[in-house]
Enzyme design. Structure first.
Site, PDB file in Angstrom:
ATOM      1  N   CYS A  31      15.656   1.594 -16.764  1.00  0.00           N
ATOM      2  CA  CYS A  31      14.796   0.657 -17.471  1.00  0.00           C
ATOM      3  C   CYS A  31      13.336   0.907 -17.074  1.00  0.00           C
ATOM      4  O   CYS A  31      13.053   1.748 -16.217  1.00  0.00           O
ATOM      5  CB  CYS A  31      15.191  -0.791 -17.175  1.00  0.00           C
ATOM      6  SG  CYS A  31      14.722  -1.374 -15.530  1.00  0.00           S
ATOM      7  N   CYS A  70     -14.487  -1.332   5.359  1.00  0.00           N
ATOM      8  CA  CYS A  70     -15.616  -0.762   6.086  1.00  0.00           C
ATOM      9  C   CYS A  70     -16.303   0.345   5.285  1.00  0.00           C
ATOM     10  O   CYS A  70     -17.504   0.566   5.429  1.00  0.00           O
ATOM     11  CB  CYS A  70     -15.162  -0.236   7.455  1.00  0.00           C
ATOM     12  SG  CYS A  70     -13.787   0.921   7.386  1.00  0.00           S
TER      13      CYS A  70
END
Length: 432
Positions: free
Chosen positions: A159, A174
C-alpha cells in the site's frame, strides 16, 4: 471534439462507459485527468476537492479561467469538462476527502479511485479507505519534470504507506544561528525570525547566537567584555525576541542593527568558530544607507521577482516590510500574531530581505525573491506537460484494470513477495 471510445474493443468500451470512478483532487493532475476520462468514454465520474481557484493556478490548470478565481475547483472542473462530453454524469464535491461523510461505504460505490493529490495526509487517508473498501487505487504525483503512477490493490501490492517516505530536511540549530554555509540556512533563519517577531514564538526557532554550540567550546564569561555592544542595545538573551522588538516599537533601524550588526559582533567573539571558516562581516544601518544612492538597486534584468537587489536595496526592503507587518499587528490589536505565508507579499518581502542580508554577511551570493520563495515554501515548480503525461498514464492504468490486465499495471511491490520487485514496478519517485 470526437470521443476516444472508438479504438477500444466493445467489451472494454462497455466497461469504461458503465464504470463509476472517484477522482480525488481537481488541480494540476486532476484537470488533465478529468478531461482524459470523459474523452476516453468514462461517463460516471465523481470528483472531490476542497480548494478554490487561485490566480496562480491558471497557468497549468487549464479547465479554469480568470473569471473562475475564488470559485470551487471541483464545481468549475465539472462544468468545464461537460463541454467536452455533455452526456457525462459528473458529480462534484467541494469538500475534504477526509470528511467522515466519505466513509468506507462511500468508497464502495466505485470500481476505481484515482488520486490527484498534493499532500501526504490525504494520500494516506485515501489509501486506507481503498484498502478497507477493497477498491483498486491509482496513485500519482509529479515533481517538476518527474512523476509517477502506481496501482495499489489490497492483497496484491504494497500500500501507499508500506514504504517510508522521505522527510523534510532539517538543519542543526547551531548551524542556523551561528554558522550558516548555504542560502537555505539563511532562509530558514529568516522564517524563524518572522515567527519570533510577528508570529507564534518557538524556543526551538530562536535566532540569537547559540552560546551552547559544541563546536565553539566557548565560555561567555571569558569574552563578556567584548560583547558590550550587544548588551547595550538590549540583550535578547534576557528577554524574548518579540519582547525586545516590542520595546523598540518594532523600529526597523534598531532591528537591523541588532540582527545584522550587534548579534554578528557577538558571534565574532566566539572565535573558535572562525579558525577554519570565513568570519561574518557585520552590517551597520547608517553605512549601508550610504550605499543606496551609489549602488544600482537591481543587478540584472528580467521579471521583478527574478531580479537580485543590491545590499542597499535589501536594507530598504527590510525596512518597508517591517513597517508593513508592524501595521498589520497594530490593526489586529494586542496579542495578535501573524502567520507566515509564502503568498503574503509583506511576509515574503521580509524573509527575502532578512535572508539576503544574512547571506551577504556570511559571504554568500544573494538570491532573487523567486528563488527565496521556492526554497522558503519548499516549492517544486509545477510543469503542465508533466501533469498531462501523468494524467494520460493514469487512464492507461485504469484501462488495464478494467481489461483484467492487472499484472501489466505499474505496481508497488507485490505484497506476497516483499523482497523482490514485481515486473514493471515503480518503487520510488516524487510524492507531491
Amino acid at each position: 471534439m470526437s470521443n476516444l471510445v472508438g479504438p477500444l474493443r466493445k467489451e472494454l468500451a462497455d466497461s469504461v462507459s458503465s464504470c463509476r470512478v472517484l477522482v480525488v483532487g481537481a488541480g494540476g493532475i486532476g484537470c488533465e485527468l478529468l478531461k482524459n476520462l470523459v474523452l476516453t468514454g468514462f461517463k460516471n465520474i465523481e470528483v472531490i476537492d476542497l480548494d478554490t481557484i487561485d490566480v496562480s493556478n491558471l497557468n497549468r490548470q487549464f479547465l479554469f479561467q480568470k473569471k473562475h478565481v475564488g470559485k470551487s475547483k471541483a464545481q468549475v472542473a465539472k462544468e468545464s469538462v461537460l463541454r467536452f462530453c455533455p452526456s457525462a454524469n459528473i458529480t462534484a464535491y467541494h469538500d475534504s476527502i477526509m470528511n467522515p461523510d466519505y466513509n468506507v461505504e462511500f468508497f464502495r460505490n466505485f470500481q476505481l479511485v484515482m488520486n490527484a493529490l498534493d499532500n501526504r495526509a490525504a494520500r494516506n487517508h485515501v489509501n486506507r479507505m481503498c484498502l478497507a473498501a477493497d477498491i483498486p487505487l491509482i496513485e500519482s504525483g509529479t515533481a517538476g519534470y518527474l512523476g509517477q503512477v502506481t496501482v495499489i490493490k489490497k492483497g496484491a501490492t504494497e500500500c501507499y504507506e508500506c514504504q517510508p517516505k522521505p522527510t523534510q530536511k532539517t538543519f542543526p540549530g547551531c548551524t542556523i544561528r551561528n554558522t550558516p554555509s548555504e542560502p537555505i540556512h539563511c532562509i530558514v533563519w529568516a522564517k524563524y525570525l518572522f515567527n519570533q517577531l510577528f508570529g507564534e514564538e518557538d524556543a526551538d526557532q530562536e535566532v540569537s547566537p547559540d552560546t551552547a554550540d559544541p563546536e565553539a567550546a566557548w565560555n561567555p564569561e571569558e569574552t563578556a567584555a567584548r560583547a558590550t555592544a550587544s548588551d547595550q542595545d538590549g540583550d535578547i538573551k534576557r528577554v524574548s525576541t518579540k519582547e525586545w522588538a516590542r520595546s523598540t516599537g518594532y523600529d526597523p533601524v534598531k532591528l537591523f542593527n541588532k540582527l545584522f550588526k550587534d548579534d554578528i559582533m557577538y558571534l565574532l567573539t566566539m572565535d573558535k568558530l572562525w579558525k577554519k571558516r570565513k568570519a561574518p562581516v557585520p552590517l551597520d544601518w547608517a553605512e549601508v544607507q550610504q550605499l543606496v544612492s551609489s549602488q544600482d538597486e537591481v543587478c540584472g534584468t528580467g521579471l521583478k521577482d527574478q531580479q537580485v537587489l543590491s545590499l542597499g536595496g535589501y536594507s530598504q526592503l527590510f525596512q518597508h516590510s517591517v513597517e508593513t507587518l508592524r501595521s498589520q499587528l497594530d490593526e489586529r490589536g494586542d496579542g495578535a500574531q501573524l502567520v507566515w505565508d509564502k503568498d503574503d507579499p509583506p511576509a515574503m518581502d521580509f524573509v527575502t530581505a532578512a535572508a539576503n542580508l544574512r547571506m551577504h554577511i556570511f559571504s554568500m551570493s544573494m538570491k532573487s525573491r523567486f528563488d527565496v520563495k521556492s526554497m522558503a515554501g519548499n516549492i517544486i515548480p509545477a510543469i503542465a506537460t508533466t501533469n498531462a503525461v501523468i494524467a494520460g498514464l493514469i487512464v492507461l492504468e485504469a484501462l488495464k484494470i478494467l481489461n483484467s490486465d492487472f499484472q501489466q499495471c505499474h505496481l508497488l511491490e507485490q505484497a506476497a513477495e516483499p523482497q523482490e520487485k514485481a515486473a514493471g514496478s515503480v518503487r520510488s519517485g516524487p510524492q507531491t
